[in-house]
Scaffold this active site. Structure first.
Site, PDB file in Angstrom:
ATOM      1  N   ARG A  19      11.119   6.049   4.106  1.00 13.54           N
ATOM      2  CA  ARG A  19      11.221   7.507   4.195  1.00 13.54           C
ATOM      3  C   ARG A  19      11.916   7.943   5.486  1.00 13.54           C
ATOM      4  O   ARG A  19      12.636   8.956   5.496  1.00 13.54           O
ATOM      5  CB  ARG A  19       9.832   8.132   4.060  1.00 13.54           C
ATOM      6  CG  ARG A  19       9.274   7.977   2.636  1.00 13.54           C
ATOM      7  CD  ARG A  19       7.785   8.238   2.562  1.00 13.54           C
ATOM      8  NE  ARG A  19       7.450   9.560   3.076  1.00 13.54           N
ATOM      9  CZ  ARG A  19       6.210   9.960   3.332  1.00 13.54           C
ATOM     10  NH1 ARG A  19       5.186   9.132   3.124  1.00 13.54           N
ATOM     11  NH2 ARG A  19       5.984  11.160   3.792  1.00 13.54           N
ATOM     12  N   ARG A  40       0.860  -1.186   0.000  1.00 13.68           N
ATOM     13  CA  ARG A  40       0.000   0.000   0.000  1.00 13.68           C
ATOM     14  C   ARG A  40       0.885   1.221   0.000  1.00 13.68           C
ATOM     15  O   ARG A  40       1.370   1.638   1.051  1.00 13.68           O
ATOM     16  CB  ARG A  40      -0.854   0.048   1.258  1.00 13.68           C
ATOM     17  CG  ARG A  40      -1.767  -1.127   1.433  1.00 13.68           C
ATOM     18  CD  ARG A  40      -2.400  -1.041   2.802  1.00 13.68           C
ATOM     19  NE  ARG A  40      -2.996  -2.324   3.151  1.00 13.68           N
ATOM     20  CZ  ARG A  40      -3.339  -2.661   4.388  1.00 13.68           C
ATOM     21  NH1 ARG A  40      -3.158  -1.815   5.386  1.00 13.68           N
ATOM     22  NH2 ARG A  40      -3.870  -3.830   4.621  1.00 13.68           N
ATOM     23  N   ASP A  50       1.878   5.130  -0.104  1.00 13.46           N
ATOM     24  CA  ASP A  50       1.249   6.336   0.442  1.00 13.46           C
ATOM     25  C   ASP A  50       0.933   7.370  -0.633  1.00 13.46           C
ATOM     26  O   ASP A  50       1.426   7.276  -1.753  1.00 13.46           O
ATOM     27  CB  ASP A  50       2.221   6.998   1.440  1.00 13.46           C
ATOM     28  CG  ASP A  50       2.165   6.314   2.786  1.00 13.46           C
ATOM     29  OD1 ASP A  50       1.152   5.663   3.085  1.00 13.46           O
ATOM     30  OD2 ASP A  50       3.160   6.444   3.532  1.00 13.46           O
ATOM     31  N   TYR A  73      12.475  -0.801  -2.730  1.00  9.42           N
ATOM     32  CA  TYR A  73      12.097   0.606  -2.893  1.00  9.42           C
ATOM     33  C   TYR A  73      13.338   1.419  -3.231  1.00  9.42           C
ATOM     34  O   TYR A  73      14.439   1.125  -2.749  1.00  9.42           O
ATOM     35  CB  TYR A  73      11.517   1.172  -1.594  1.00  9.42           C
ATOM     36  CG  TYR A  73      10.072   0.837  -1.337  1.00  9.42           C
ATOM     37  CD1 TYR A  73       9.061   1.673  -1.792  1.00  9.42           C
ATOM     38  CD2 TYR A  73       9.713  -0.303  -0.628  1.00  9.42           C
ATOM     39  CE1 TYR A  73       7.724   1.388  -1.540  1.00  9.42           C
ATOM     40  CE2 TYR A  73       8.375  -0.603  -0.373  1.00  9.42           C
ATOM     41  CZ  TYR A  73       7.385   0.254  -0.833  1.00  9.42           C
ATOM     42  OH  TYR A  73       6.073  -0.033  -0.588  1.00  9.42           O
TER      43      TYR A  73
END
Lengths: 244, 244
Positions: free
Chosen positions: B197, B50, B52, B110
């Site tokens: 992040r 999921r 953001d 990522y």
């Protein structure tokens, strides 16, 4: 008056081209608004190149005159703080009084990007023209070589244009592949209206076998009908303007 | 029922994340609308990750079940013809009945992109976080090496998250420079909420000298306060989901 040269980059997707228009948003309008905000008085700019609607720039050059004493190296920061985020000033310098962004330019470099992935690469969808059919890159390179030189490029000018001379010196025309993209780089002392996009459309016809690689007869025809279609604007980027 | 796996790419700029929300536009909503158009009946999808709001994907994976006989290789073309241009299906295949996009995943990759040019690079402004201050890349690489392994990564999870275990296996954490960008690549068997992040925000503090490169004490603290700030979403891309 100081004569200031600015180098700028922009994403042309949301603009109706560079040059001011009475009823559409243009890069020039946004730039002149930002200059007025920063310098406190209306400023008219001169640009090296009038890019079309949807065409991008990484190295557009403009100049303008001002009495302001803002140091040249501070001008990009000041302007970028008031410009929309799709226009970025990358450099500023003070030039001699006779510097003219357009007339002083020795050559301009444009790149046209073609996305050759099976499905469009989403993050570059506004900056590359997606083509699904196979292309013979070697043939396109041979075709490009037949165009280089000083020629009357009338065949590669959008009909309805009005210029005194259609002779241009095409110094470089390269076709390269990198990371799923094809990049066509064109450098000339000047370009006719839509010239790079028509060259690209013609090279693409060579690449897919619809047209012979020798483009000398196309140049000699001096007729827009002899060349291929105009490739869409989104793949085109004004890369650099060269000065002495 | 056939079990179909789709790989997709999207520009997350204009979406409130992947997962369905009652009052905001999401990638899942657009996908399920397109599936209903193509397959003729409502279809609920399962996603590997999921992402953001504002986060992008080049290799998100979903699966769904259908009785339709559309050949798998035609599905990307059919869906892409009805999807908005910021969502692109890049591959489709038929999987065994027990394949689950999320639970069958072995690891996720990522990438976080940092734009290090003096002024923001305009064509990647939605896909990279622009940083003007100098960064010590060597120190950031040393810091990344201290994080790799199986650890309790609670310090790198947004507060308020609710998961049974905060232990994850960070298999790879690389910091590289290329063409004026810095790319931070993180691969793990799974990620906590905002983990990449927060890792990025912490590495950036190391890079600018605000924090020691040894991040073992930060991991051991098991407290969100021990780590650095959460880097903005626009630099983050879900690159790949790996399966056996």
């Amino acid at each position: 008056m100081r004569n200031i040269k600015l180098t700028l980059a922009y994403d042309g997707t949301n603009y109706h081209g560079f040059q001011l228009q009475s009823n559409a948003v243009t890069v020039q309008e946004k730039l002149e608004e930002a200059l007025q905000t920063v310098f406190g008085s209306p400023i008219r700019i001169t640009a090296a190149s009038r890019t079309d609607a949807g065409v991008h720039a990484l190295g557009q050059v403009i100049n303008f005159r001002t009495d302001s004493r803002i140091p040249a190296e501070r001008i990009p920061y000041a302007l970028n703080s008031v410009l929309p985020d799709d226009i970025v000033i990358t450099a500023a310098s003070e030039m001699p009084a006779d510097f003219h962004a357009r007339f002083s330019a020795k050559s301009k470099v444009y790149c046209y990007f073609i996305d050759r992935a099976p499905h469009p690469q989403v993050l570059t969808r506004h900056y590359a023209y997606h083509i699904r059919y196979p292309l013979d890159v070697g043939l396109m390179q041979k075709a490009a070589a037949t165009m280089v030189g000083r020629h009357d490029f009338r065949s590669f000018m959008a009909s309805g244009s009005n210029v005194t001379s259609t002779v241009r010196h095409l110094k470089r025309l390269e076709v390269k592949e990198c990371n799923g993209y094809m990049k066509i780089t064109a450098e000339a002392d000047g370009f006719l209206y839509n010239m790079v996009r028509i060259i690209t459309g013609t090279l693409l016809e060579v690449g897919c076998g619809k047209r012979d690689y020798n483009l000398e007869p196309v140049i000699k025809a001096c007729s827009r009908e002899a060349a291929g279609p105009t490739a869409p604007p989104r793949g085109l980027v004004l890369r650099e303007v060269k000065y002495d």
